[in-house]
Write an enzyme that holds these catalytic residues in place. Structure first.
Site, mmCIF file in Angstrom:
data_model
loop_
_atom_site.group_PDB
_atom_site.id
_atom_site.type_symbol
_atom_site.label_atom_id
_atom_site.label_comp_id
_atom_site.label_asym_id
_atom_site.label_seq_id
_atom_site.Cartn_x
_atom_site.Cartn_y
_atom_site.Cartn_z
ATOM 1 N N TRP A 1 1.069 -1.020 -0.176
ATOM 2 C CA TRP A 1 -0.339 0.268 0.229
ATOM 3 C C TRP A 1 1.082 1.291 0.394
ATOM 4 O O TRP A 1 0.517 2.755 -0.015
ATOM 5 C CB TRP A 1 -0.684 -0.073 0.454
ATOM 6 N N LYS A 2 2.448 1.184 0.499
ATOM 7 C CA LYS A 2 3.258 2.355 0.339
ATOM 8 C C LYS A 2 2.415 3.548 1.576
ATOM 9 O O LYS A 2 1.818 2.760 2.005
ATOM 10 C CB LYS A 2 3.325 3.229 -1.269
ATOM 11 N N GLY B 1 4.887 1.768 -10.657
ATOM 12 C CA GLY B 1 4.166 2.557 -10.984
ATOM 13 C C GLY B 1 4.231 3.873 -12.151
ATOM 14 O O GLY B 1 4.069 4.222 -12.767
ATOM 15 N N GLY C 1 1.526 -2.771 -6.311
ATOM 16 C CA GLY C 1 1.270 -1.116 -5.626
ATOM 17 C C GLY C 1 -0.098 -0.969 -6.232
ATOM 18 O O GLY C 1 -0.937 -0.627 -5.462
ATOM 19 N N GLY C 2 0.432 -0.267 -6.701
ATOM 20 C CA GLY C 2 -0.792 0.574 -7.736
ATOM 21 C C GLY C 2 -2.532 0.014 -7.382
ATOM 22 O O GLY C 2 -3.628 0.574 -6.586
#
Ligand code: PEP
Length: 251
Positions: free
Chosen positions: A10-11, A174, A235-236
């Protein structure tokens, strides 16, 4: 045999409340589905305990995105592996390219964190991968080989058995630019061969190697179909339950 894994990084996204809501949504979505892979979410540190609580009773496991190489003491702002374990998390992502490029983490730093994580019973997900220039000048095998060897090959075979590797070409993170299935398979096979040379083929066959870099529901199936690609670090597309589920169900 090695596990297939889909892990969501989720960063630095989601408030605590939003993170817990996402975790619950994922738990609900998974309740009617037989996932053919292990599912992991990696929220920010301060969400860990609440997210671990929210996914209790489901197949979802929890990871931290980083941890200290130190056990305890005067290290303001740091979070120790034992603290991560105490939240209910069982994995930790180490050596992510954002940690390497923004916070100066070298292979030596990653190595120290790997030792601290394993020493406290965490399973490290160790990220490796080349930047665009290294892909273009043909240095990518050398770079990834050095990352794997310098951060992991001091471990004995039993400790190495706790490690998951994530190959994340930095130029694909990303950016919307995914490695082709062939590029991913080629590097995963290369990494598995390095492991076989060091630890033997049984250890190599048992090591999960994940792909990361703009993986989404529309390309996950093609990437995961490769024999050495054992899942993804996402990620995203892990920030929306529906997208993450689209990747989980690609297995
Ligand atoms: C990541 O940062 O680990 C990652 C793979 O990000 P994204 O999926 O957004 O490219």
């Amino acid at each position: 045999m090695r596990k297939n894994i889909v892990a969501g990084n989720w960063k630095m996204n989601k408030t605590l409340q939003e993170g817990v809501a996402l975790a619950k949504e994922l738990k609900d979505a998974l309740s009617g589905v037989k996932a053919n892979c292990e599912v992991i979410v990696a929220p920010p540190f301060i969400h860990l305990a609440s997210v671990a609580d929210a996914v209790k009773g489901s197949v979802v496991k929890v990871a931290a995105q980083n941890c200290s190489d130190k056990e305890s003491g005067a290290y303001t702002g740091e979070v120790s592996p034992a603290m991560v374990v105490s939240t209910g998390a069982s994995y930790v992502i180490l050596g992510h390219s954002e940690r390497r490029s923004y916070y100066g983490e070298t292979n030596a730093v990653v190595k120290a964190k790997v030792d601290a994580a394993i020493g406290n019973g965490l399973n490290p997900i160790v990220c490796v991968g080349e930047v665009l220039e290294e892909r273009e000048n043909g240095k990518f095998f050398d770079v990834v080989s050095a990352q794997v060897k310098e951060s992991l090959f001091h471990l004995d075979a039993s400790a190495f058995g706790k490690v998951v590797i994530a190959y994340e070409p930095v130029w694909a993170i990303g950016t919307g630019k995914t490695a082709t299935a062939e590029q991913a398979q080629e590097m995963h096979a290369f990494i598995r061969n390095l492991i076989a040379e060091k630890y033997g083929s049984e250890v190599a066959e048992n090591t999960s190697i994940l792909y990361g870099g703009s993986c989404k529901p529309s390309n996950a199936k093609e990437l995961f179909a490769n024999k050495d690609v054992d899942g993804g670090l996402i990620g995203g597309a892990s920030l929306k339950a529906a997208d993450f589920m689209g990747i989980i169900t690609a297995f």
